[in-house]
Design a protein around this motif. Structure first.
Motif, PDB file in Angstrom:
ATOM      1  N   VAL A 185       0.749  -1.120  -0.094  1.00  0.00           N
ATOM      2  CA  VAL A 185      -0.059   0.004   0.034  1.00  0.00           C
ATOM      3  C   VAL A 185       0.871   1.162  -0.027  1.00  0.00           C
ATOM      4  O   VAL A 185       1.901   1.307   0.465  1.00  0.00           O
ATOM      5  N   PRO A 186       0.385   2.330  -0.527  1.00  0.00           N
ATOM      6  CA  PRO A 186       1.214   3.680  -0.183  1.00  0.00           C
ATOM      7  C   PRO A 186       1.245   4.171   1.066  1.00  0.00           C
ATOM      8  O   PRO A 186       0.350   3.850   1.966  1.00  0.00           O
ATOM      9  N   ARG A 187       2.489   4.519   1.386  1.00  0.00           N
ATOM     10  CA  ARG A 187       2.774   5.118   2.771  1.00  0.00           C
ATOM     11  C   ARG A 187       3.480   6.308   2.731  1.00  0.00           C
ATOM     12  O   ARG A 187       4.329   6.424   1.741  1.00  0.00           O
ATOM     13  N   ALA A 188       3.254   7.168   3.691  1.00  0.00           N
ATOM     14  CA  ALA A 188       4.220   8.514   3.866  1.00  0.00           C
ATOM     15  C   ALA A 188       4.193   8.926   5.158  1.00  0.00           C
ATOM     16  O   ALA A 188       3.133   8.620   6.123  1.00  0.00           O
ATOM     17  N   ASN A 189       5.149   9.558   5.695  1.00  0.00           N
ATOM     18  CA  ASN A 189       5.434   9.710   7.168  1.00  0.00           C
ATOM     19  C   ASN A 189       5.103   8.364   8.004  1.00  0.00           C
ATOM     20  O   ASN A 189       4.690   8.223   9.149  1.00  0.00           O
ATOM     21  N   PHE A 190       5.748   7.456   7.679  1.00  0.00           N
ATOM     22  CA  PHE A 190       5.736   6.027   8.187  1.00  0.00           C
ATOM     23  C   PHE A 190       7.242   5.607   8.421  1.00  0.00           C
ATOM     24  O   PHE A 190       7.846   6.801   8.616  1.00  0.00           O
ATOM     25  N   THR A 191       7.496   4.568   9.193  1.00  0.00           N
ATOM     26  CA  THR A 191       8.945   4.324   9.488  1.00  0.00           C
ATOM     27  C   THR A 191       9.358   2.931   8.863  1.00  0.00           C
ATOM     28  O   THR A 191       8.513   2.391   8.452  1.00  0.00           O
ATOM     29  N   LEU A 192      10.791   2.825   8.670  1.00  0.00           N
ATOM     30  CA  LEU A 192      11.381   1.912   8.032  1.00  0.00           C
ATOM     31  C   LEU A 192      12.311   1.568   8.716  1.00  0.00           C
ATOM     32  O   LEU A 192      13.269   2.256   9.025  1.00  0.00           O
ATOM     33  N   THR A 193      12.348   0.040   9.196  1.00  0.00           N
ATOM     34  CA  THR A 193      13.342  -0.365  10.265  1.00  0.00           C
ATOM     35  C   THR A 193      14.139  -1.562   9.715  1.00  0.00           C
ATOM     36  O   THR A 193      13.497  -2.578   9.492  1.00  0.00           O
ATOM     37  N   PRO A 194      15.363  -1.545   9.604  1.00  0.00           N
ATOM     38  CA  PRO A 194      15.930  -2.812   9.270  1.00  0.00           C
ATOM     39  C   PRO A 194      16.054  -3.631  10.533  1.00  0.00           C
ATOM     40  O   PRO A 194      16.124  -3.355  11.773  1.00  0.00           O
ATOM     41  N   LEU A 195      15.682  -5.093  10.238  1.00  0.00           N
ATOM     42  CA  LEU A 195      15.598  -6.048  11.323  1.00  0.00           C
ATOM     43  C   LEU A 195      16.958  -6.897  11.499  1.00  0.00           C
ATOM     44  O   LEU A 195      17.562  -7.075  10.390  1.00  0.00           O
TER      45      LEU A 195
ATOM     46  N   THR B 211      16.876 -10.203  11.117  1.00  0.00           N
ATOM     47  CA  THR B 211      16.616 -11.078  10.382  1.00  0.00           C
ATOM     48  C   THR B 211      16.949 -10.823   8.898  1.00  0.00           C
ATOM     49  O   THR B 211      16.592 -11.586   7.963  1.00  0.00           O
ATOM     50  N   GLN B 212      17.460  -9.607   8.626  1.00  0.00           N
ATOM     51  CA  GLN B 212      17.796  -8.951   7.313  1.00  0.00           C
ATOM     52  C   GLN B 212      16.560  -8.523   6.695  1.00  0.00           C
ATOM     53  O   GLN B 212      16.539  -8.094   5.581  1.00  0.00           O
ATOM     54  N   GLU B 213      15.271  -8.681   7.275  1.00  0.00           N
ATOM     55  CA  GLU B 213      14.231  -7.991   6.409  1.00  0.00           C
ATOM     56  C   GLU B 213      14.013  -6.796   6.988  1.00  0.00           C
ATOM     57  O   GLU B 213      14.850  -5.888   7.652  1.00  0.00           O
ATOM     58  N   VAL B 214      13.328  -5.989   6.459  1.00  0.00           N
ATOM     59  CA  VAL B 214      12.874  -4.512   6.667  1.00  0.00           C
ATOM     60  C   VAL B 214      11.306  -4.103   7.050  1.00  0.00           C
ATOM     61  O   VAL B 214      10.590  -4.791   6.370  1.00  0.00           O
ATOM     62  N   LEU B 215      11.173  -3.733   8.177  1.00  0.00           N
ATOM     63  CA  LEU B 215       9.790  -3.658   8.619  1.00  0.00           C
ATOM     64  C   LEU B 215       9.099  -2.236   8.242  1.00  0.00           C
ATOM     65  O   LEU B 215       9.886  -1.086   8.873  1.00  0.00           O
ATOM     66  N   ALA B 216       8.210  -2.193   7.686  1.00  0.00           N
ATOM     67  CA  ALA B 216       7.418  -0.822   7.165  1.00  0.00           C
ATOM     68  C   ALA B 216       6.348  -0.909   8.078  1.00  0.00           C
ATOM     69  O   ALA B 216       5.446  -1.558   8.088  1.00  0.00           O
TER      70      ALA B 216
END
Length: 432
Positions: free
Chosen positions: A399-409, A411-416
């Protein structure tokens, strides 16, 4: 041909290659371990071989082994699904303008933000192993647009925010006791500022704007030993919604941002360096091309900061437009160089460095057009390769997102997390 149920099963098989078939059967993983396996794995046929091995692509080749009472020379290739987004468990409360901080345990602390315009005090934690959320103790007061920094001993410092007025307070989260404790308040009320942890464990806060919307030149430092703030040197240029990052030599680089001189908003291309030893600022070269705010500033594995996207004013009658450029800063020469064009100009986006060294940039908003500009919220994502200085598209978010967060884990995944459309997944994972 015998199929292996999951990635943990494969690891068990490799570890017991010399143990015989009985040992392999006894070492079968529990359902909980199988559930934690990589999402949407895929087995591909491969030519027979004599060895078992894995490589840097994350693929694993398994060959030979017992099949019933006989042996086989057949082989299979385990290939985790790569460069894709997948929905994960939803937040208890969807939110925008929150903070997401990885804890020492690997869990992600998501605090505050806003929901339907109301600032939140609620806090949740994401467990990457179980892919689930837990509700934690709430902050002492609602916060939106605040800043969070994890201190070296594991506590999380949450600063400021802007609910109905600019908040000066700060508080500390203890993940061991799941408690929030008030700590010293900022000397100056500010919102849309940046906070950077120094090598000493102290935290420097730069710029932002006050309750009259003036961009601030003042900076201050938090001392965790005393729980108090003290003033340090002022920047040469007032700035809010700027970029700030700790460089390998211990200095802090700030770049860009906006200033409001009523009724005009100006976007600056200036950059400055803070020396925590002397508490002073020095100017450095301007970012190339134009002033900007709401960009991202990340440190690549090479030690070079990269500024990505942002917005600028093309004309007073049309407002701000999105930027599709990126620029690298060289601490050695003190200069910026162009680092290539994004496939889509964007601001209010997020960027993180992946284990491969590439930079993932996702989401945000794009504003383009002539006499009738169009603003579009983005789901698209792209990758910057430092080796080639090129941007390429990757899978779009769900989905489209703005003013969200993006965090590297870990596990090498990235959490939005957060700030997507109603009814869409409030959180999703990117598999590099």
């Amino acid at each position: 041909m015998k199929r292996i149920a999951s990635f943990p099963s494969l690891l068990t098989l490799l570890a017991c290659a010399a143990c015989g078939p009985e040992a392999v059967e006894q070492a079968a993983p529990s359902p909980e371990v199988q559930t934690a396996a990589l999402a949407t794995p895929q087995w591909l046929a491969a030519a027979p071989a004599l060895t078992a091995l894995s490589d840097a692509t994350g693929q694993v080749l398994v060959t030979g082994g017992p099949v019933g009472s006989a042996s086989t020379a057949e082989s299979e290739l385990y290939a985790p699904k790569a460069r894709a987004w997948s929905a994960t468990a939803p937040l208890a409360v969807d939110r925008c303008l929150h903070t997401a901080t990885e804890l020492a345990s690997g869990a992600v602390l998501v605090a505050g933000g806003s929901n339907t315009g109301m600032a939140l005090a609620s806090v949740e934690s994401y467990n990457p192993a179980s892919k689930t959320w837990s509700t934690l103790a709430a902050m002492n007061e609602p916060r939106s647009g605040h800043v969070a920094v994890r201190l070296p001993w594991g506590h999380v410092l949450v600063i400021g925010g802007n609910a109905s007025t600019t908040v000066t307070t700060a508080e500390l989260y203890d993940p061991v006791t799941n408690t929030w404790t008030p700590t010293g308040s900022l000397l100056k009320a500010r919102s849309r500022f940046n906070a950077t942890m120094l090598p000493t464990g102290k935290v420097v806060v730069t710029g932002g704007r006050d309750s009259t919307f003036d961009a601030l030149t003042s900076t201050e430092v938090y001392n965790p030993a005393t729980g108090t703030w003290f003033a340090t040197g002022s920047m040469y240029t007032g700035r809010a919604d700027h970029g700030a990052i700790l460089m390998p030599d211990g200095r802090v680089l700030v770049a860009g941002g906006f200033q409001t001189v009523f009724p005009v908003t100006k976007y600056t291309s200036t950059a400055e360096l803070y020396d925590p030893v002397t508490g002073t600022w020095t100017t450095t070269s301007n970012i190339e091309w134009t002033g900007r705010s709401d960009h991202t500033l990340n440190l690549l594995n090479s030690g070079l900061p990269i500024a990505v996207g942002g917005r600028f004013v093309a004309g007073l009658q049309f407002g701000a437009f999105s930027i599709n450029g990126s620029n690298l800063y060289s601490p050695a020469s003190g200069t910026w160089t162009y680092a290539g064009s994004l496939t889509t100009g964007r601001y209010f986006h997020e960027s993180v460095v992946l284990p491969s060294g590439q930079l993932l940039t996702a989401g945000g908003e794009s504003r383009t057009g002539g006499g009738m500009p169009v603003t579009t919220r983005l789901a698209s994502a792209e990758l910057y390769d430092p080796a080639t200085s090129q941007w390429t598209s990757t899978a779009s978010m769900l989905v489209p997102r703005a003013n969200f967060t993006l965090t590297p884990l870990h596990t090498q995944e990235v959490l939005a997390v957060g700030c997507g459309p109603s009814g869409g997944p409030s959180a999703e994972l990117y598999t590099p």
